[in-house]
Every structure is written in structure tokens, then in C-alpha cells.
Design a protein around this motif. Structure first.
Motif, PDB file in Angstrom:
ATOM      1  N   MET A 119      -5.222  -2.134 -12.230  1.00 57.72           N
ATOM      2  CA  MET A 119      -4.231  -1.394 -11.454  1.00 57.72           C
ATOM      3  C   MET A 119      -4.465  -1.564  -9.953  1.00 57.72           C
ATOM      4  N   ILE A 120      -5.730  -1.520  -9.535  1.00 60.77           N
ATOM      5  CA  ILE A 120      -6.036  -1.700  -8.111  1.00 60.77           C
ATOM      6  C   ILE A 120      -5.541  -3.062  -7.643  1.00 60.77           C
ATOM      7  N   GLN A 121      -5.850  -4.089  -8.425  1.00 60.01           N
ATOM      8  CA  GLN A 121      -5.438  -5.438  -8.044  1.00 60.01           C
ATOM      9  C   GLN A 121      -3.916  -5.549  -7.959  1.00 60.01           C
ATOM     10  N   MET A 122      -3.220  -5.034  -8.971  1.00 62.36           N
ATOM     11  CA  MET A 122      -1.760  -5.126  -9.003  1.00 62.36           C
ATOM     12  C   MET A 122      -1.127  -4.381  -7.829  1.00 62.36           C
ATOM     13  N   PHE A 123      -1.580  -3.144  -7.592  1.00 65.76           N
ATOM     14  CA  PHE A 123      -0.994  -2.341  -6.521  1.00 65.76           C
ATOM     15  C   PHE A 123      -1.283  -2.932  -5.146  1.00 65.76           C
ATOM     16  N   THR A 273     -17.372  -8.543  -6.089  1.00 67.64           N
ATOM     17  CA  THR A 273     -16.250  -9.121  -5.341  1.00 67.64           C
ATOM     18  C   THR A 273     -15.431  -8.033  -4.665  1.00 67.64           C
ATOM     19  N   PHE A 274     -15.270  -6.913  -5.358  1.00 66.33           N
ATOM     20  CA  PHE A 274     -14.537  -5.774  -4.784  1.00 66.33           C
ATOM     21  C   PHE A 274     -15.267  -5.237  -3.556  1.00 66.33           C
ATOM     22  N   SER A 302      -7.857 -13.142  -7.578  1.00 65.25           N
ATOM     23  CA  SER A 302      -7.726 -14.238  -8.541  1.00 65.25           C
ATOM     24  C   SER A 302      -8.452 -13.942  -9.854  1.00 65.25           C
ATOM     25  N   ILE A 303      -9.097 -12.778  -9.947  1.00 62.81           N
ATOM     26  CA  ILE A 303      -9.785 -12.399 -11.186  1.00 62.81           C
ATOM     27  C   ILE A 303      -8.736 -11.995 -12.230  1.00 62.81           C
ATOM     28  N   PRO A 304      -8.778 -12.574 -13.429  1.00 67.41           N
ATOM     29  CA  PRO A 304      -7.745 -12.283 -14.448  1.00 67.41           C
ATOM     30  C   PRO A 304      -7.996 -10.973 -15.201  1.00 67.41           C
ATOM     31  N   PHE A 305      -7.802  -9.847 -14.524  1.00 65.77           N
ATOM     32  CA  PHE A 305      -7.964  -8.550 -15.184  1.00 65.77           C
ATOM     33  C   PHE A 305      -6.848  -8.338 -16.206  1.00 65.77           C
TER      34      PHE A 305
END
Length: 409
Positions: A119-123, A273-274, A302-305
Motif C-alpha cells: 500500500m505504501i508503494q502504491m500510494f 531499501t525503505f 521496483s520491488i514487486p510487492f
């Protein structure tokens, strides 16, 4: 009409009639109402600004910024869309698309009051796209915070709203900007009267860093406004890692990881990475922060969560995911069940596409994409829990971007 309130009908610039159904929010500059177009089925958010030049200016800034971005770059779906603007008896009116939940409201729905990396990555991807759209044109948002980020079920993305404090980097006189918990050190000094400080797009990246900390830990990095540049940065030390605020951010991340050892062991490299991403935006020196463009290329994105089951229940989209409707081993029944579910879904609205993957993680799951989000939401509710061929059907939502890219899970 001297006072505008719930139940009133107002006329738009092209004769449209909007009925104000309910108040959605009350701000310093305006009241926001949910409204319906009486001559159609369109709903919208109507912002009724208070009377006065300062409030009229806030409306004009928002409209002008969005118009310039639209003209120069085309439609950016991560920015709120303006439908109409006009004046009624001294009130400036802005009609915008109606959105679902803001980021703070979404956080309240999560089980742990924090967000998964998915969710963090998407948002944050969406936030960076929206910021880059305005930054490229020389604008600064000036008030990035959870309440100014809203989810669009129709577009399946987060949208940036409320540009009342925005400004152009060429502006000589900038008003006080940013909410205390998301206020950059240079803004603190500027607001105190140090007008020789040049405010740039970097102030939005500081707010983004505070947002990242809040999403991951569930806690604000600053409960009260920061005091300005930290001692280390005030001494003009060049090493970003010496920034006291950066050290504080890393400590908050580490403390949260220590509370959830399972999360740490499973996502060790992602956590690292975060941390590196946060360190590149939480630093007193604005010139050393990532930009909204360079941040999009950070390895974290680029991490495939993959989403958890709870993630896929949280936010509505135009795509629903139907589980437990078929037995993967009884392939001769798949076509008939798919056709039956398609027929049922068509009762709730127009279907754009139906997919039943035969391999991969989405094997045995039926995906339905609707034309409108409201139709998908209705289908999600009506189909969930129904018994089909002695199997209890379960529904969730699915990412629009992943669906369009042929990614199923």
C-alpha cells in the motif's frame, strides 16, 4: 442566496443545477459538500469558499494551477479533476470530482493502523506522479498531508487535492504554508520572518518523508512543529547522514521493525531499501533531498510487492476478484460458471472485461472489470457470500493497474 447550505440548489456556469446533499468537510477557506446533478446522474464535490479576497484567491490558485498542468501536460489522473467554477453572491464555487476516502480515513480502516509495503508503494507512487506534474510547471503544493490525498475508486489511484496554499517558485510573497507535523525546516524559518530563504519544490519532499514515517509506523514524526534546521545541519555539515531529523526517522523505523519481528524477517531487504528512501527526503538541506522525479526511480518502487487479503478488501476499484467459485480440477465446468457469473454481474452494470486465468497465481479466480466503480461496488456486495454450485463465493477488489497489465493474484 446570501448563505449556501445543505439542501440548496445552485446553478453552474453552463446552466447545470447542483443540489447540495450533505456537508463533507469544513475548512479555513471553504465548506465542501457532496452534490448531485439534477439533470443527470453525476455526483460531485462542491467547494463553497467564504467571502473575501483571500478566500477568492485560494480558489483562483487551485483552478489556475490545475488548468496550467492540464494545458501543458494533459490529464494527470493523480490530480483532482475540476468540473466547473463560478460565483454566487460573493462566494467562489469550485465543482470537482467526488472522491472516496482520504489517506487518514483509510489508515483508520486498517487492522494495525499502519500500511503494508504494498500500500505504501502504491500510494506514494501516485503522490510522486502528482507532485511531479505540478513541480515540472514550477508549482509547490505547500500542504501535503493525509487529508489532502484521496482515493479514487474509478481510477484506482490516490489523488492530490486542495491547492489553496500552493504557490509558484517565482512568487515573491508566499503565505505561511504546510501543516505543523509536515512542515519543512526551511519553512519554519521562513514563517518566522526569514524572508531571504527561497522556498522550492523540496518542501513537498520533506512532507512526503513525514508521510512515509506516518504510514509505516502509525506515528507522526513531529507531534508539534519542528524548530527549524537541526543543530548538525545548522553547523553546515555536509553529510546527509548527520541530520538529526534523519537519525530520528531511522530510529522510528527501526523501533517499528523491532515490534514486528516476523515483518522484519520476511521483508528484511525491503525494510533496508525503505530506510534508504526515507533518508533521502528527511534531511534539513532541501538541495540534498530527492526530487519528485528522481524519487520515482528509487529502488523501493521496483520491488514487486503483492497485496494481502486485507489490502484487497480495503479500497474499492472498478475490478472485483471472485474466489471459491470454481474447482480448479473440474475444468469442464469453468466456462459455464464463468458465463453464469458474468450474467449475474451484468445485472449491476456494464462489464468491460472478464478474465479467468488458467495459470499463475490467479489460476481459478475470476476477475470482472466494470465500466463504473459504483457498479463494481454493488457487485462486490451482492455477490459476496452467495452460494454457487454448493460453493460460498468470496469477493475482493483488485488493482486496476495490475489488471490492465495482466497481473493477477
Amino acid at each position: 442566496m446570501s448563505h449556501i447550505d445543505t439542501g440548496d440548489i445552485i446553478n453552474g456556469s453552463k446552466g447545470q443545477r447542483w443540489k447540495l446533499l450533505q456537508q463533507l468537510g469544513l475548512g479555513k477557506c471553504c465548506n465542501v459538500y457532496k452534490a448531485v446533478l439534477l439533470d443527470g446522474d453525476c455526483q460531485a464535490a462542491v467547494k463553497v469558499y467564504k467571502k473575501g479576497l483571500q478566500y477568492e484567491g485560494a480558489q483562483q490558485r487551485e483552478q489556475l494551477l490545475l488548468q496550467i498542468v492540464l494545458q501543458k501536460q494533459g490529464l494527470c489522473k493523480q490530480l483532482v479533476e475540476v468540473i466547473d467554477s463560478f460565483q454566487i453572491n460573493g462566494h467562489s464555487i469550485l465543482v470537482e470530482e467526488l472522491l472516496e476516502l482520504n489517506l487518514y480515513q483509510i489508515k483508520c480502516l486498517t487492522e494495525l493502523k499502519t500500511f503494508s509495503f504494498y500500500m505504501i508503494q502504491m500510494f506514494i507512487k501516485d503522490v510522486l506522479i502528482s507532485l511531479n506534474a505540478i513541480h515540472t510547471n514550477g508549482f509547490v503544493h505547500g500542504d501535503l498531508k493525509p487529508c489532502n490525498l484521496m482515493w479514487s475508486a474509478q481510477n484506482g489511484c490516490m489523488k492530490l487535492i486542495d491547492f489553496g496554499l500552493s504557490f509558484h517558485i517565482s512568487d515573491e510573497d508566499v503565505c505561511q504554508i504546510q501543516s505543523p507535523s509536515y512542515r519543512a525546516p526551511e519553512v519554519v524559518m521562513y514563517n518566522k520572518g526569514k524572508r531571504d530563504i527561497k522556498l522550492t519544490q523540496a518542501v513537498d519532499l520533506w512532507s512526503l518523508g513525514c508521510l512515509l514515517i506516518w504510514m509505516f509506523t502509525g506515528q507522526k514524526m513531529f507531534q508539534k512543529k519542528p524548530a527549524g534546521p537541526c543543530n548538525n545541519c545548522s553547523l553546515q555539515k555536509r553529510n546527509v547522514e548527520n541530520c538529526e531529523y534523519g537519525i530520528l526517522a531511522q530510529q522510528m523505523i527501526d523501533d517499528k521493525i523491532s515490534e514486528e519481528p516476523l515483518r522484519s524477517s520476511e521483508m528484511g531487504s525491503a525494510c533496508l531499501t525503505f530506510r534508504k528512501l526515507v533518508s533521502r527526503v528527511i534531511t534539513c538541506k532541501g538541495c540534498e533531498r530527492l526530487t519528485s522525479q528522481t524519487a520515482q526511480n528509487h529502488p523501493f518502487f521496483s520491488i514487486p510487492f503483492e497485496p494481502s487479503f486485507c489490502d484487497m478488501l480495503l479500497l474499492p476499484t472498478v475490478v472485483i476478484r471472485i474466489l471459491n467459485s470454481i474447482d480448479v480440477n473440474e475444468t469442464d465446468t469453468h466456462a459455464a460458471i464463468k458465463e453464469e457469473l458474468t450474467s449475474r454481474c451484468c445485472k449491476f452494470g456494464k462489464l468491460v472485461k472478464c478474465v479467468l486465468p488458467t495459470e499463475g497465481k490467479g489460476k481459478g479466480i475470476i476477475f470482472m472489470k466494470f465500466e463504473k466503480a459504483v457498479e463494481a461496488i454493488t457487485a462486490f456486495i451482492q455477490i459476496n457470500g452467495k452460494v454457487l454450485h454448493n460453493r460460498t463465493v468470496i469477493t475482493t477488489y483488485h488493482s486496476v493497474r495490475d489488471f490492465d497489465a495482466g497481473i493477477y493474484y
